[in-house]
Design an enzyme around this catalytic site. Structure first.
Site, PDB file in Angstrom:
ATOM      1  N   GLY A  91       0.822  -1.339  -0.045  1.00 14.41           N
ATOM      2  CA  GLY A  91       0.080  -0.012  -0.061  1.00 14.41           C
ATOM      3  C   GLY A  91       0.780   1.327   0.116  1.00 14.41           C
ATOM      4  O   GLY A  91       1.879   1.262  -0.596  1.00 14.41           O
ATOM      5  N   SER A  92       0.340   1.999   0.701  1.00 16.71           N
ATOM      6  CA  SER A  92       1.000   3.635   0.584  1.00 16.71           C
ATOM      7  C   SER A  92       2.353   3.570   1.138  1.00 16.71           C
ATOM      8  O   SER A  92       3.183   4.735   0.840  1.00 16.71           O
ATOM      9  CB  SER A  92       0.112   4.459   1.419  1.00 16.71           C
ATOM     10  N   VAL A  93       2.809   2.864   2.038  1.00 16.27           N
ATOM     11  CA  VAL A  93       4.171   2.952   2.463  1.00 16.27           C
ATOM     12  C   VAL A  93       5.095   2.811   1.080  1.00 16.27           C
ATOM     13  O   VAL A  93       6.352   3.258   1.207  1.00 16.27           O
ATOM     14  CB  VAL A  93       4.578   1.931   3.579  1.00 16.27           C
ATOM     15  N   LYS A 123       5.068   4.323  -1.313  1.00 19.57           N
ATOM     16  CA  LYS A 123       5.129   5.693  -1.944  1.00 19.57           C
ATOM     17  C   LYS A 123       6.643   6.071  -1.463  1.00 19.57           C
ATOM     18  O   LYS A 123       6.965   7.124  -2.279  1.00 19.57           O
ATOM     19  CB  LYS A 123       3.871   6.706  -1.209  1.00 19.57           C
TER      20      LYS A 123
END
Lengths: 485, 481
Positions: free
Chosen positions: A218-220, A222
């Site tokens: 997920g967003s980690v 990014k």
């Protein structure tokens, strides 16, 4: 009658000669082959019969060999078994199986290592039974315990690294199990316990930190994409495209920001800093398509994706997928599609940023000791890769500090300490709750710990979860424990 | 036949010294077993050691008195084997939490007593000739005892045990001795008939058909024993005993060849007809095959015993330091693998050497003793020891298919121990006759020092023609009452 008696004597001698040859075949010629046969349990009995060395955490032996009155002479005993199970592994005679440090440091623990040759010679002369050496782990019991407490029974994993050395301060995988259940000499009980653990749907035997089914980050993820952007000319305060909805070329499937919210002020543009703080999806998707698949992949590999690593246990390589379309690449940029990671890998990402871009090789074994506790070897910290420039590391640090200070990671704040971090909520499907993530490090100006937290399927929060509300507070309490030492 | 030894050395001093060494071997092994496995000497160690030394030396003194010229090496070799056996059985007691060593020690005491009694009571082995046919009857009865319902018991598939008042006994062991006496008595009378030339076949001189009948009969009896008692080992032993004695009696190789062929034929028929024999062959040929290994009555036992021996290597794990308890029946049929594991290949060689010493010394007594009956008896009994060791160790090491036999004097088993000590007693008695100086009545008695301490007599092993003077002596021996 003496002639036949002499012949009988000759025949007898020939018969005995045949026996001598036959015995020689077994005890000398074929002995190595017979000893190597898996059905020859003496090999493992001998390892038990030998006094296996201790596994030590913070000067306390957490795994010992206790003398017992049976064939094996010693029972491998795991103090606080559940706390360290996935690091120590287990040593089971019942099904001839060794895992974890028990397995990877077997030559020292079992006493067969070349480094113990001098000790073996000494034991031979003094008539002592051969003993194994000790293995000292890098784990910090307080941090380890804090991580277990933080997860509070929810399935997941926490990995804590010391950024400037790569020492693994904590490596927790929940649920855990008691290695004593498998080490027992009662073969039937061991078998039953093992079967129960294997049948358990929550898979307690799997070390989620390094080798479970890999997680969608997920967003980690990014953080990886953002690093690639900074390394390729983007600046934190430059305005970049950040629409509310983005449809990559070659697809009709639109990418939205979390909660289908606008990114930044809604103008369709935002700074990279703002995008990371708010954990927008579209600016990273657009940037990844702009940078191209190879650039993002190379950055991921610089962090360790797709690379082999042993700590000494083998760490399953994390994957940045081959993306056939730009849509897939766009999805991958914010940790969806087929990006799959271990918590260890994400802790390494945080650790590399914390250590000015230099990724230190994580390690679990601090020192090996002789049976007399003389030092045999000390693990020297080793650079695994240069993940980014120092300047990029500094810019990433500043942005991640902002995420905790003003963004989604605010629940990881520690009073008086500047914390850097990034949250993640990895959506899986509409029927399975997402994984909650947090990666980060502290103190931001002089990092002592880097951390990755993942809670499977939202833990107790279920579908209502997100990384900020579930994983960030866990990271906060664990980092607090690590910093208060 | 051979000339009488000119000046025999009684060898009592060597026997005394060797007896002390033999006791030290047994007692030392017992100490090492306990130090190795338990880390301390047993509480009764001093008493046991003193007792063992006392008993052994008493036996030595009684034999010295009753048979002053007996072979000085046989008794110490047997004592060393027996003592080592008890130590290894004690070792397995510790491993498996049993207590067989003490009963084995009691049977050793009994066995030694019986051996000494044999030597003391039986002043001349030729007396046994009077009991030629009595021995046949007793031997045959003993052999058939286990088949009597209620008396016989089946253990591990073989019906070779009888149970009397709570004590198990393997009568075949005793039958072995009685049949040896019968064969010796019968053959010494009929050897000329059996040696008569018959038809030639493929350049092989066959005996006359009517003289072939006894060996066929013996073969048939052995097969019968095999069929009814499922005891492969005993039938091989009896057959080997008979054929070897027949060969010694007649000096005709054709008997050996015929015997060997019949044995192979019998073995082949057994292999075809009996599942338990087929299984033994399968285990022998494909022991390491996982299917054979895991099968019921498969190769697990043999393979585990080979693992044990392999882990012992050249020097062994040390007494008390291996894992001999893993092997099933480690203290009886598979005791050699326990020795191999903890004393290594060197230990096994030492044990085999001790057997070879006893066998060769027995055969030497047979060669030197002056009467045909003694020759046959001693060579038959010696050969049967060799054959038994060969079948057991060969079976365990997969030289030949495994048969259920125990290692003489070493393996656990009261009846086996008693009977093997009787055999030792008989060999001692015959060896005394062989080494006794032959004094012609016409000559004055030489002073003792002339033949005392003069070393061994020169051993003349060159073949002699059947018409040598010694043969005439033997003819006289036949005429003894």
């Amino acid at each position: 009658m003496n002639q036949p008696i002499r012949r009988i004597a000759t025949l007898t001698c020939l018969m005995f000669l045949a026996l001598l040859v036959s015995v020689t075949m077994i005890q000398f010629v074929r002995a190595p082959e017979l000893n190597a046969d898996a059905r020859n349990s003496r090999t493992i009995y001998e390892e038990y019969g030998r006094e296996r060395g201790p596994i030590i955490v913070a000067d306390q032996p957490v795994v010992t060999s206790e003398p017992v009155d049976n064939l094996y002479n010693f029972l491998r005993t795991y103090q606080q078994g559940e706390l360290y199970a996935h690091s120590t592994g287990y040593f089971s005679v019942a099904f001839n199986s060794i895992t974890g440090v028990e397995r990877y440091e077997n030559s020292v623990l079992g006493g067969s290592s070349q480094s113990l040759a001098l000790q073996r010679l000494k034991d031979l002369i003094t008539g002592n039974a051969q003993r194994g050496g000790g293995v000292e782990l890098t784990l910090d019991p307080d941090v380890q315990q804090a991580a277990v407490d933080a997860l509070n029974g929810q399935r997941g994993s926490i990995v804590v690294l010391e950024p400037d050395t790569g020492r693994i301060l904590a490596m927790v995988s929940i649920p855990s199990y008691d290695p004593n259940l498998l080490a027992t000499h009662d073969a039937e009980a061991a078998r039953a316990n093992y079967d129960a653990l294997v049948a358990d749907e929550t898979q307690p035997l799997i070390n989620r930190a390094i080798g479970g089914d890999l997680y969608a980050p997920g967003s980690v993820f990014k953080v990886v994409t953002a690093t690639a952007m900074l390394e390729n000319g983007y600046q934190p305060n430059d305005l970049i495209d950040a629409p509310t909805e983005y449809t990559p070329p070659g697809t009709t499937h639109a990418i939205n920001n979390p909660g289908e919210l606008a990114c930044g002020d809604g103008s369709g543009q935002a700074t990279l800093l703002q995008s990371l703080r708010q954990s927008c999806n579209t600016p990273f998707a657009i940037a990844a398509v702009d940078l191209g698949e190879d650039t993002v992949r190379e950055q991921a590999e610089a962090f360790g994706f797709g690379q082999s690593l042993s700590i000494p246990m083998t760490v399953t390589p994390s994957q940045f997928p081959d993306t056939a379309t730009q849509a897939e690449l766009a999805q991958s940029a914010f940790g969806q599609f087929d990006v799959r990671v271990t918590p260890m890998q994400m802790a390494m990402v945080a650790s590399a940023i914390a250590n000015d871009g230099s990724l230190m090789k994580p390690y679990l074994v601090d020192r090996t000791l002789s049976a007399d506790l003389g030092v045999l070897s000390v693990t020297n910290p080793e650079e695994y890769s240069v993940a980014m420039s120092e300047n990029t590391a500094q810019l990433m640090t500043d942005m991640m500090v902002d995420v905790v200070a003003n963004g989604t990671g605010y629940r990881a704040q520690i009073q008086g300490v500047e914390v850097a971090g990034k949250t993640g909520t990895a959506e899986i499907s509409t029927t399975i709750p997402p994984h909650a993530w947090f990666i980060g490090f502290a103190p931001a100006d002089n990092p002592e710990v880097a951390i990755a937290v993942v809670v499977e399927n939202g833990g107790y929060q279920g579908f209502g979860t997100d990384g900020g509300s579930l994983a960030a507070p866990m990271a906060q309490s664990v980092m607090l424990a690590a910093l208060s030492d | 036949m051979t000339a009488a030894p000119r000046a025999a050395s009684p060898g009592r001093l060597p026997e005394f010294l060797l007896t002390v060494i033999a006791v030290l071997i047994g007692v030392g092994a017992y100490a090492l077993v306990n130090l190795g496995a338990e880390g301390s000497l047993p509480g009764n160690f001093v008493i046991i050691s003193a007792g063992a030394l006392g008993v052994a030396l008493t036996a030595h003194l009684l034999i010295r008195w009753a048979a002053p010229y007996a072979d000085p090496v046989i008794l110490p070799s047997a004592l060393a084997l027996n003592g080592l056996g008890i130590a290894v059985i004690d070792r397995l007691d510790i491993a498996k939490n049993t207590s067989h060593a003490s009963s084995q020690a009691v049977f050793t005491l009994l066995g030694l007593t019986v051996a000494v009694l044999t030597v003391v009571v039986l002043r001349d082995h030729r007396i046994l000739r009077r009991f030629t046919y009595t021995s046949l009857v007793i031997g045959a009865l003993l052999l058939l005892l286990p088949l009597i319902p209620g008396l016989g018991r089946e253990i591990y598939g073989a019906r070779i045990w009888i149970n009397i008042a709570g004590f198990s006994f393997q009568p075949a062991e005793l039958a072995k001795i009685f049949l040896a006496v019968f064969f010796a008595g019968y053959l010494v009378v009929n050897r000329d008939n059996l040696a008569l030339a018959g038809p030639k076949f493929l350049r092989l001189q066959l005996p006359q058909l009517r003289h072939l009948a006894p060996i066929l009969l013996a073969w048939a009896v052995c097969i019968a024993v095999l069929i009814f008692q499922k005891d492969l080992g005993t039938s091989i032993l009896f057959f080997g005993l008979f054929v070897s004695m027949l060969y010694v009696a007649t000096d005709r190789l054709s008997w050996m060849i015929i015997g060997g062929l019949l044995a192979l034929g019998g073995g082949f028929v057994a292999f075809q007809a009996f599942p338990h024999v087929t299984a033994r062959f399968t285990v022998w040929l494909n022991a390491m095959d996982p299917d054979v290994y895991n099968a019921p009555f498969g190769s697990y036992q043999v393979v585990q015993s080979n693992f044990g021996m392999a882990s012992g290597g050249l020097f062994g794990a040390g007494l008390g330091q291996g894992y001999p308890g893993i092997v099933p029946q480690a203290n009886s049929d598979f005791i050699i693998s326990s020795i191999g594991e903890e004393l290594g290949m060197i230990g096994v060689f030492a044990v085999l050497s001790l057997y070879l010493v006893i066998v060769v010394r027995g055969l030497r007594s047979a060669a030197y003793v002056r009467d045909g009956f003694g020759k046959l008896l001693a060579s038959g009994l010696s050969f049967v020891i060799a054959l038994q060791v060969f079948v057991v160790v060969g079976g365990v090491t997969r030289l030949i298919p495994l048969t259920g036999l125990t290692l003489p004097l070493v393996a656990l088993g009261g009846s086996s121990l008693l009977c093997n000590w009787i055999v030792i007693g008989l060999l001692l008695r015959v060896s005394n006759a062989a080494r006794e100086p032959q004094i012609r009545s016409s000559e004055p008695l030489p002073p003792a020092w002339e033949y005392d301490g003069g070393g061994e007599p020169p051993h003349d092993l060159t073949p002699r023609s059947p018409s040598s003077p010694a043969d005439r002596q033997e003819t006289q021996a036949v005429q003894l009452p």
